[in-house]
Design a protein around this motif. Structure first.
Motif, PDB file in Angstrom:
ATOM      1  N   UNK A 193      22.986  18.716 -30.061  1.00  0.00           N
ATOM      2  CA  UNK A 193      22.675  19.593 -28.945  1.00  0.00           C
ATOM      3  C   UNK A 193      21.779  20.775 -29.314  1.00  0.00           C
ATOM      4  N   UNK A 194      21.117  20.671 -30.467  1.00  0.00           N
ATOM      5  CA  UNK A 194      20.023  21.598 -30.764  1.00  0.00           C
ATOM      6  C   UNK A 194      18.677  20.999 -30.351  1.00  0.00           C
ATOM      7  N   UNK A 195      18.664  19.713 -29.972  1.00  0.00           N
ATOM      8  CA  UNK A 195      17.435  19.051 -29.536  1.00  0.00           C
ATOM      9  C   UNK A 195      17.217  19.292 -28.035  1.00  0.00           C
ATOM     10  N   UNK A 196      15.981  19.434 -27.636  1.00  0.00           N
ATOM     11  CA  UNK A 196      15.729  19.736 -26.219  1.00  0.00           C
ATOM     12  C   UNK A 196      16.098  18.620 -25.253  1.00  0.00           C
ATOM     13  N   UNK A 197      16.166  17.385 -25.742  1.00  0.00           N
ATOM     14  CA  UNK A 197      16.437  16.258 -24.850  1.00  0.00           C
ATOM     15  C   UNK A 197      17.872  15.753 -24.943  1.00  0.00           C
ATOM     16  N   UNK A 198      18.770  16.536 -25.545  1.00  0.00           N
ATOM     17  CA  UNK A 198      20.097  16.019 -25.836  1.00  0.00           C
ATOM     18  C   UNK A 198      20.868  15.646 -24.568  1.00  0.00           C
ATOM     19  N   UNK A 199      20.740  16.460 -23.502  1.00  0.00           N
ATOM     20  CA  UNK A 199      21.530  16.157 -22.307  1.00  0.00           C
ATOM     21  C   UNK A 199      21.042  14.881 -21.630  1.00  0.00           C
ATOM     22  N   UNK A 200      19.766  14.511 -21.847  1.00  0.00           N
ATOM     23  CA  UNK A 200      19.278  13.244 -21.307  1.00  0.00           C
ATOM     24  C   UNK A 200      19.958  12.070 -22.020  1.00  0.00           C
ATOM     25  N   UNK A 201      20.263  12.235 -23.311  1.00  0.00           N
ATOM     26  CA  UNK A 201      20.990  11.190 -24.041  1.00  0.00           C
ATOM     27  C   UNK A 201      22.371  10.968 -23.433  1.00  0.00           C
ATOM     28  N   UNK A 202      22.998  12.069 -23.009  1.00  0.00           N
ATOM     29  CA  UNK A 202      24.316  11.958 -22.374  1.00  0.00           C
ATOM     30  C   UNK A 202      24.199  11.203 -21.055  1.00  0.00           C
ATOM     31  N   UNK A 225      22.917  23.510 -19.848  1.00  0.00           N
ATOM     32  CA  UNK A 225      22.524  22.133 -20.113  1.00  0.00           C
ATOM     33  C   UNK A 225      23.715  21.177 -19.996  1.00  0.00           C
ATOM     34  N   UNK A 226      24.883  21.637 -20.392  1.00  0.00           N
ATOM     35  CA  UNK A 226      26.080  20.802 -20.260  1.00  0.00           C
ATOM     36  C   UNK A 226      26.444  20.596 -18.801  1.00  0.00           C
ATOM     37  N   UNK A 227      26.222  21.612 -17.993  1.00  0.00           N
ATOM     38  CA  UNK A 227      26.494  21.480 -16.557  1.00  0.00           C
ATOM     39  C   UNK A 227      25.662  20.355 -15.953  1.00  0.00           C
ATOM     40  N   UNK A 228      24.432  20.206 -16.462  1.00  0.00           N
ATOM     41  CA  UNK A 228      23.556  19.135 -15.963  1.00  0.00           C
ATOM     42  C   UNK A 228      24.101  17.752 -16.302  1.00  0.00           C
TER      43      UNK A 228
END
Length: 330
Positions: A193-202, A225-228
């Motif tokens: 979760x230091x990467x800018x695209x991490x929430x897209x992986x989720x 970002x987690x809310x997204x």
């Protein structure tokens, strides 16, 4: 006795090992000879002077989580025996060789449980279990995103989420070593979760639906970002802000997808739901006994090493449970 104290708020450098008077148990208290004290992020928050629900009184001995043997009984205590191995949560005073603790909050160490690693079940274990079962009401087949998944709470949450029936457990951690540890402990996916695209992986891992639950302890941008990552009717449980950066969110954004954000503070459970605390601790001890729950120790330090323990914890360079051994030599 020896104890670590601080006389003002500040960084780890304010922590000093000092000779102080051994406390005497007052009415309805017991004196505990401390075998180990847990190092928790709350200790660093209080030392630093950041917001904490309970005021800090100077000179302060940090540490609210201890295990040891009852050394003496105060007046009015007739249900406990000297020599009994016990856990205790106290307001402060744990980084010491002895501490007085209210008798009503004493928890005997369950039979067969190693007391020092077992200390991980008090703050971290109970937090993980109660966030999942009580606050989040995790249901069988649901998915969850766990922030700080290699930390003291996170590493237990990963395992407990699986025990409680989660279908997909997604671990968020900042280093390859931490992500590998989370995977070994049972996570289905680990994201950086230091990467800018991490929430897209989720989102990709949940076919675009998002997770039912986010277990949040980071704050700052990670909060937003987690809310997204939340699915419809998703729940976010906030139990910490390790980044010490506030998370901001327009409450209107909760409405379209029926999202819920809820806070968690373990201390109130001890005072208001003691039966739930005792039942949950017994459950956790059983999971450890039968091998379903593994305790990962991250380090043990003498009293003179408390400053280093705090630096490692605040630098997010730790994995698992940290403890202070007050009788250990340098």
């Amino acid at each position: 006795m020896l104890a670590v104290r601080y006389h003002e708020h500040g960084g780890p450098e304010v922590l000093q090992c000092e000779e102080v008077e051994t406390p005497r148990p007052e009415e309805n208290e017991v004196l505990i000879r401390i075998e180990a004290a847990g190092v928790n992020y709350a200790d660093t928050v209080r030392r630093n002077g950041d917001y904490y629900p309970v005021p800090t009184v100077f000179p302060a001995i940090p540490g609210g989580e201890i295990v040891g043997s009852i050394e003496a009984l105060g007046a009015g205590v007739d249900h406990l025996e000297i020599g009994t191995k016990v856990f205790a949560l106290i307001n402060q005073g744990g980084y010491a060789q002895y501490a007085a603790a209210p008798a009503r909050g004493i928890i005997p160490v369950p039979e067969g449980l190693d007391p020092v690693p077992g200390l991980a079940l008090i703050v971290q274990g109970l937090t993980a279990a109660l966030v999942l079962k009580d606050s989040a009401a995790l249901g069988a087949g649901e998915s969850i995103l766990i922030q700080g998944a290699a930390g003291g709470v996170g590493i237990l949450s990963v395992q407990l989420a699986k025990i409680y029936g989660a279908r997909t457990v997604i671990a968020a951690a900042s280093t390859p070593e931490k992500r590998e540890l989370a995977l070994r402990m049972g996570a289905d996916l680990a994201v950086d979760y230091t990467r800018p695209d991490w929430h897209q992986q989720v989102l990709d891992a949940t076919d675009g639906r998002g997770v039912h639950i986010v277990q949040a302890m980071t704050g700052g941008n990670i909060f937003q970002e987690s809310f997204e990552c939340l699915a419809k009717f998703g729940r976010m449980i906030v139990y910490g802000f390790a980044s010490r950066e506030p998370g901001t969110l327009n409450p209107e954004r909760l409405l379209p997808s029926n999202h819920t954000i809820r806070g968690f503070f373990l201390g109130d459970y001890f005072s208001r739901k003691p039966d739930l605390i005792n039942a949950t601790l017994a459950e956790l001890a059983d999971y450890v006994s039968d091998g379903r729950l593994r305790i990962h120790m991250g380090g043990a330090f003498p009293l003179s090493g408390v400053g280093e323990a705090h630096r490692l914890l605040e630098g997010r360079r730790t994995q698992g449970k940290l403890v202070i051994l007050p009788w250990q030599d340098d």
